[in-house]
Design a protein around this motif. Structure first.
Motif, PDB file in Angstrom:
ATOM      1  N   ILE A  14       1.165  -4.209   5.880  1.00 33.34           N
ATOM      2  CA  ILE A  14       0.430  -5.553   5.545  1.00 33.34           C
ATOM      3  C   ILE A  14       1.652  -6.554   4.948  1.00 33.34           C
ATOM      4  O   ILE A  14       1.443  -7.652   5.263  1.00 33.34           O
ATOM      5  N   ALA A  49       4.523  -6.784   5.678  1.00 30.93           N
ATOM      6  CA  ALA A  49       5.774  -7.259   6.675  1.00 30.93           C
ATOM      7  C   ALA A  49       4.919  -8.009   7.729  1.00 30.93           C
ATOM      8  O   ALA A  49       5.367  -8.691   8.735  1.00 30.93           O
ATOM      9  N   GLY A  50       3.574  -8.136   7.809  1.00 31.30           N
ATOM     10  CA  GLY A  50       2.678  -8.838   8.556  1.00 31.30           C
ATOM     11  C   GLY A  50       2.527  -8.165   9.933  1.00 31.30           C
ATOM     12  O   GLY A  50       2.396  -8.750  10.995  1.00 31.30           O
ATOM     13  N   LEU A  51       2.849  -6.595  10.033  1.00 36.27           N
ATOM     14  CA  LEU A  51       3.135  -6.003  11.202  1.00 36.27           C
ATOM     15  C   LEU A  51       1.707  -4.927  11.330  1.00 36.27           C
ATOM     16  O   LEU A  51       1.428  -4.365  10.171  1.00 36.27           O
TER      17      LEU A  51
END
Length: 223
Positions: free
Chosen positions: A6, A8-10
């Motif tokens: 979350i 890392a936005g991945l």
């Protein structure tokens, strides 16, 4: 790991893929030793679905083999396989290095020199894990200025097949016998001598493959 994804936005499957790829590259899995998908999922703290997706990608890159019953392993290295890896690396990596040399900056070269210093310290202290980490960091940083969308992914897939065997050999014999051409590469880059960069990369690849061949297959043809 989920919170890291979350942050890392991945998505979880991408983060799991990157983690597994790094562990393979640094030799944290032993060739030929099966592990279960559930065991990997438990260790990484994710569900089976992202692990399955990650494993499918790594099988496609020939970094893993599937054995049924949700078990996977690293392929065993053979002499013929190593020769093929050497042949392809010796074609692609000098090309990548020369393309990178045309765009590399002084800051990039200084960064390479700093990584090589970390690598030297790892060798001096006999730290195999750190040696592998900084060796692959050096090559990735060297090729990054080429901004290759085709060659670099192919080369990284070869590293995934090559790295675990390097870890096996280093684990047996330590780091004292290791050598490379990194300082020669840096010297050639500072002189903007692209031909010398190409030759140093070729020698570096040959040294690594010869080291593994000599240690893994020394007794192959003996009675």
């Amino acid at each position: 790991m989920a919170s890291g994804a979350i942050a890392a936005g991945l998505p979880a499957h991408e983060l799991a893929y990157r983690e597994l790829k790094q562990r393979i590259l640094y030799g944290e899995f032993k060739p030929g030793r099966p592990v279960t998908l559930q065991g990997i999922a438990d260790e990484l703290g994710v569900g089976l679905t992202p692990i399955r997706e990650s494993v499918r990608r790594l099988i496609a890159e020939r970094a893993l083999e599937f054995h049924g019953n949700r078990r996977i392993s690293l392929p065993q290295m053979t002499h013929a396989r190593l020769e093929e890896i050497y042949t392809v690396r010796s074609k692609l990596e000098p090309e990548l290095a020369c393309r990178a040399a045309a765009h590399i900056t002084k800051a990039d070269i200084d960064h390479l020199e700093a990584i090589d210093g970390e690598l030297d310290r790892a060798i001096a202290f006999g730290d195999v894990g750190a040696y592998l980490k900084h060796n692959f960091r050096f090559h990735r940083a060297l090729y990054a200025p080429a901004n290759s969308q085709v060659l670099l992914p192919i080369v990284e897939s070869l590293w995934l097949q090559f790295g675990p065997s390097l870890r096996v050999v280093c684990g047996r014999y330590g780091t004292s016998g290791l050598s490379d051409q990194h300082k020669e590469i840096i010297k050639a880059l500072r002189a903007a001598n692209i031909g010398a960069v190409r030759e140093a990369i070729l020698r570096d690849i040959a040294q690594g493959c010869t080291f593994i061949t000599d240690e893994l297959f020394a007794n192959e043809n003996q009675p």
